[in-house]
Scaffold this active site. Sequence first.
Site, PDB file in Angstrom:
ATOM      1  N   LYS A  47      -4.722  -6.788  -0.326  1.00 43.32           N
ATOM      2  CA  LYS A  47      -4.789  -6.106  -1.613  1.00 43.32           C
ATOM      3  C   LYS A  47      -4.805  -7.143  -2.737  1.00 43.32           C
ATOM      4  O   LYS A  47      -4.251  -8.241  -2.607  1.00 43.32           O
ATOM      5  CB  LYS A  47      -3.581  -5.180  -1.733  1.00 43.32           C
ATOM      6  CG  LYS A  47      -3.573  -4.254  -2.942  1.00 43.32           C
ATOM      7  CD  LYS A  47      -2.372  -3.324  -2.845  1.00 43.32           C
ATOM      8  CE  LYS A  47      -2.289  -2.363  -4.029  1.00 43.32           C
ATOM      9  NZ  LYS A  47      -1.160  -1.416  -3.877  1.00 43.32           N
ATOM     10  N   SER A 100      -2.558   3.049  -4.731  1.00 43.12           N
ATOM     11  CA  SER A 100      -3.305   1.959  -5.340  1.00 43.12           C
ATOM     12  C   SER A 100      -3.996   1.036  -4.352  1.00 43.12           C
ATOM     13  O   SER A 100      -4.762   0.163  -4.757  1.00 43.12           O
ATOM     14  CB  SER A 100      -2.373   1.142  -6.234  1.00 43.12           C
ATOM     15  OG  SER A 100      -1.323   0.550  -5.491  1.00 43.12           O
ATOM     16  N   GLY A 149       3.711   5.524  -3.235  1.00 41.14           N
ATOM     17  CA  GLY A 149       2.789   6.130  -2.285  1.00 41.14           C
ATOM     18  C   GLY A 149       1.514   5.339  -2.105  1.00 41.14           C
ATOM     19  O   GLY A 149       0.558   5.810  -1.489  1.00 41.14           O
ATOM     20  N   SER A 150       1.493   4.115  -2.627  1.00 38.19           N
ATOM     21  CA  SER A 150       0.248   3.343  -2.724  1.00 38.19           C
ATOM     22  C   SER A 150      -0.297   2.841  -1.400  1.00 38.19           C
ATOM     23  O   SER A 150      -1.436   2.393  -1.339  1.00 38.19           O
ATOM     24  CB  SER A 150       0.445   2.154  -3.668  1.00 38.19           C
ATOM     25  OG  SER A 150       0.591   2.595  -4.993  1.00 38.19           O
TER      26      SER A 150
END
Length: 547
Positions: free
Chosen positions: A146, A221, A244-245
Amino acid sequence: MVKKSDDAASTNGAKPSWEEIAAKKRQALLDSIPAEWRIPANLVTPDTQDDVTGWPEASGWFTPQELAITNATAADLLPQLASGQLKSLDVTKAFCKRACAAHQLTNCLSDTCFERALSTARRLDDHLARTGRPVGPLHGLPVSLKDNFNLKGLDATVGFVSHVGDPAPYDSVLAEVLEAAGAVFYVKTNVPTAMMIAESVNNTFGRTTHPKNRKLTSGGSSGGESALLLFKGSPLGVGTDIGGSLRIPAACTGIFTLRPSFGRFPTLRCRSGMPGQEAIQSVNGPMARTLADIQLYSAAVVGAEPWALDPKCLPIPWRAVALPARLRVAVMRHDGIVVPTPPVARALEHVAQHLRTAGHEVVEWQEPGLQAQGVSLLERMFVADGGRAIRHEVERGGEPWRPEMAAYQDARELGTWEMWKLHLERTEFQKRYLDRWNEAGIDAILCPTMPFSAVESGKFKHVGYTGVFNVLDYSCVSFPTGLYVDSAMDKALGDAHRPLSEVCAAIHGEYNPAAVHGMPISLQLVARRLEEEKVLAMTKAVLDLVH
């Protein structure tokens, strides 16, 4: 590696606009893709083609070996890499090419480091040839990261224009751990602004789309990761989760992820969208197409004893776990705020029935007051600084506020005393939830990951099903159930629906079964804090039943 743009000043000395900075960054990203990994003009898919997951096979652009490599899982590849049956260089090139295709079709990347990747792969191949031994449990495996994971020489924009052209001076601690285990870094993936939107969209790179249906969101995200993984441009990716990404993008795309409790995996030297915010700790975790890959990653990272490198890591080795013969699982049908859409409700009952049939005990979890308090805490903690951290970067980059960030733009800053009271409320909430869990005598909660199976871009609402467990710091897995949306079966509730809130009414008012037909349906399994091994074992037990 993405080539850094020249000094931001234009030829006449005027400061460039945010649009110019963002455009240069996007162009630099495209320029970093070598000619041999750019999709030929005659093979480019039309914008009207929603599903591009079959394109690698249908296009004829990939060799049979490239397809075989990129279609394989991490668990498939690692033994072949460790034995020398596969060269890391060949595996790395194949995933670089497929990742480049994924980006050209879904806009999922934020940076590349292909030179580093190929150099690392050659070094690993040389080591194996010379010693006959792999360097570690992830020897030669490409791993995508990420955007917020720092890699030396690359930006970590976390969606902000202000961070363009600000390359990291070091690797994040997790990257150091993974590279020591044999991982090969080659791409970083797109995120929303500040990583605080449940869809991956920002003013720098734009929107990442869902490879199975480009009208849908891949979530956020960690939505760049989920899109890349579903397209098979990565065998194993790493995202983060503060509300909750990890779980939301995994559920959107039908892949697996583990949201660990804070302290199991290292978090040091990553870039945050709200640096210093620790009322709710951000964690990182693996994302993959199989549960086995999640398991092997977790054991590899914890097995490296990262607590020797990150002072906030807990010295807990990866543990073997023996499940009770009869699990006691609580089913949360809804959280008292939003009733899940029909596909998710159907999947909940489907899994619950399989658990009952197999002899496990299934009880109902009806604690709407607790869930609502958790959501309230989450929302207040996220904006406790009055949005100042995000506003600082928005204004520094000269970019406009995105509409999804309205809560941060309009927030009021809490004083220190108010924040201390909020911390006390959080601790009391954690105690109440623990007491209720103990009273129920349960091993896990089975619940939605989100109200949707998938959702059209721009329509995501409600992170309550994931965010409450961030407040609690519980161990969670989002997993695909093996079920798919059937527009004939999963019809809108219509007048039969009695909304629990305004957001519940909005979600069901927008629910369009035709738009998500054929999408995988995921659920969430939740265990107590620091029970990563147990929640993975329970998820496997569930999958063995429903599959």
